[in-house]
Design an enzyme around this catalytic site. Structure first.
Site, mmCIF file in Angstrom:
data_model
loop_
_atom_site.group_PDB
_atom_site.id
_atom_site.type_symbol
_atom_site.label_atom_id
_atom_site.label_comp_id
_atom_site.label_asym_id
_atom_site.label_seq_id
_atom_site.Cartn_x
_atom_site.Cartn_y
_atom_site.Cartn_z
ATOM 1 C CG ASN A 52 82.276 -9.771 23.524
ATOM 2 O OD1 ASN A 52 82.677 -10.926 23.504
ATOM 3 N ND2 ASN A 52 81.349 -9.337 24.368
ATOM 4 C CG HIS A 112 71.655 -12.585 23.196
ATOM 5 N ND1 HIS A 112 71.173 -11.293 23.346
ATOM 6 C CD2 HIS A 112 70.897 -13.364 23.998
ATOM 7 C CE1 HIS A 112 70.159 -11.302 24.194
ATOM 8 N NE2 HIS A 112 69.970 -12.550 24.607
ATOM 9 C CG LEU A 126 65.825 -8.410 19.662
ATOM 10 C CD1 LEU A 126 66.868 -7.413 19.191
ATOM 11 C CD2 LEU A 126 64.987 -7.813 20.789
HETATM 12 C C1 GAR Z 1 78.107 -8.510 26.163
HETATM 13 O O1 GAR Z 1 77.837 -9.299 27.283
HETATM 14 C C2 GAR Z 1 77.192 -8.911 25.021
HETATM 15 O O2 GAR Z 1 76.894 -10.282 24.996
HETATM 16 C C3 GAR Z 1 75.968 -8.109 25.326
HETATM 17 O O3 GAR Z 1 76.436 -6.866 25.792
HETATM 18 C C4 GAR Z 1 77.715 -7.054 26.392
HETATM 19 C C5 GAR Z 1 78.666 -6.104 25.740
HETATM 20 O O4 GAR Z 1 79.891 -6.109 26.398
HETATM 21 N N1 GAR Z 1 75.154 -7.954 24.167
HETATM 22 C C6 GAR Z 1 73.824 -7.928 24.189
HETATM 23 O O5 GAR Z 1 73.172 -7.971 25.209
HETATM 24 C C7 GAR Z 1 73.165 -7.797 22.817
HETATM 25 N N2 GAR Z 1 71.805 -8.221 22.869
HETATM 26 P P1 GAR Z 1 81.176 -5.493 25.702
HETATM 27 O O6 GAR Z 1 80.818 -4.086 25.250
HETATM 28 O O7 GAR Z 1 82.189 -5.471 26.791
HETATM 29 O O8 GAR Z 1 81.552 -6.395 24.569
#
Ligand code: GAR
Length: 211
Positions: free
Chosen positions: A14, A106, A141
């Site tokens: 992201n 999220h 959260l």
């Molecule tokens: C993503 O899918 C994000 O939505 C999730 O972790 C991943 C990170 O991917 N975040 C959560 O679960 C937060 N509660 P990335 O490091 O490739 O962006």
């Protein structure tokens, strides 16, 4: 120009999507990880973005880590703090310090499936729609005013990995858009709800792509 600081814990896809979007008016001031081995750090450094690590394991308490993290982040004078797969629960003091300038993505249609293992839990519940949410962060959260959401179908015989990949494609569209709106002062918080000045129709903040 607005300074944007991005917090990661892992691969940072992201973060990459936000950097690659080359958002007008956004200066990516730093990428910070709580894990020294986060793959996203090298990606950012290769592109000349300042990076830093603050290893939470070096701190005795959540409070002392968050206080040190505030000091580190504030050295980059952030206008916006972006959580991009930053897998830490944040203290109320931290969240309040960045009130109205702290956003998160999220991988669920909040308020459903807060917390971890969102994809498997969605499959186990038999829901037909899953997705992702970009929201302002509050002390509770995975809550806080919702900026934008994207929905994807849950398919027969889906696995958590397949569903996660389908949702991630949407995260990479939605999150840079939300950052761009923030940077362009297009987000208005009214009664803890977000209205988007730039959004002429719901397609802007409610993505429901066809599959
Ligand atoms: C993503 O899918 C994000 O939505 C999730 O972790 C991943 C990170 O991917 N975040 C959560 O679960 C937060 N509660 P990335 O490091 O490739 O962006």
């Amino acid at each position: 120009m607005k300074n944007v600081v991005i917090l990661i814990s892992g691969r940072g896809s992201n973060m990459q999507a936000i950097v690659n979007a080359q958002i007008a008016g956004a200066n990516i001031a730093a990428v910070i990880s709580n894990r020294p081995d986060a793959a996203g750090l090298a990606w950012a450094a290769e592109r000349g973005i300042r990076t830093a690590v603050l290893d939470h394991k070096q701190f005795a308490s959540r409070e002392s880590f968050d206080a040190a993290l505030i000091d580190l982040i504030d050295g980059y004078a952030p206008d916006l703090l972006v959580l991009a797969g930053f897998m830490r629960i944040l203290t109320a003091d931290f969240v309040n310090h960045y009130e109205n300038r702290l956003i998160n993505v999220h991988p669920s249609l909040l308020p459903a499936f807060t917390g971890l293992n969102t994809h498997q839990r969605a499959i186990d519940e038999g829901v037909k729609l899953a997705g992702c949410t970009v929201h302002f962060v509050t002390a509770e959260l995975d809550h806080g005013p919702i900026i934008a959401q994207a929905a994807v179908p849950v398919l027969d015989h889906d696995t958590a990995g397949a569903l996660a990949a389908r949702i991630l494609v949407q995260e990479h569209q939605l999150y840079p858009q939300a950052v761009a709106w923030f940077v362009a002062d297009q987000l208005q918080l009214i009664d803890s709800k977000v209205s988007i000045k730039a959004a002429a129709n719901t397609d802007a903040f409610l993505r429901s792509p066809s599959f």
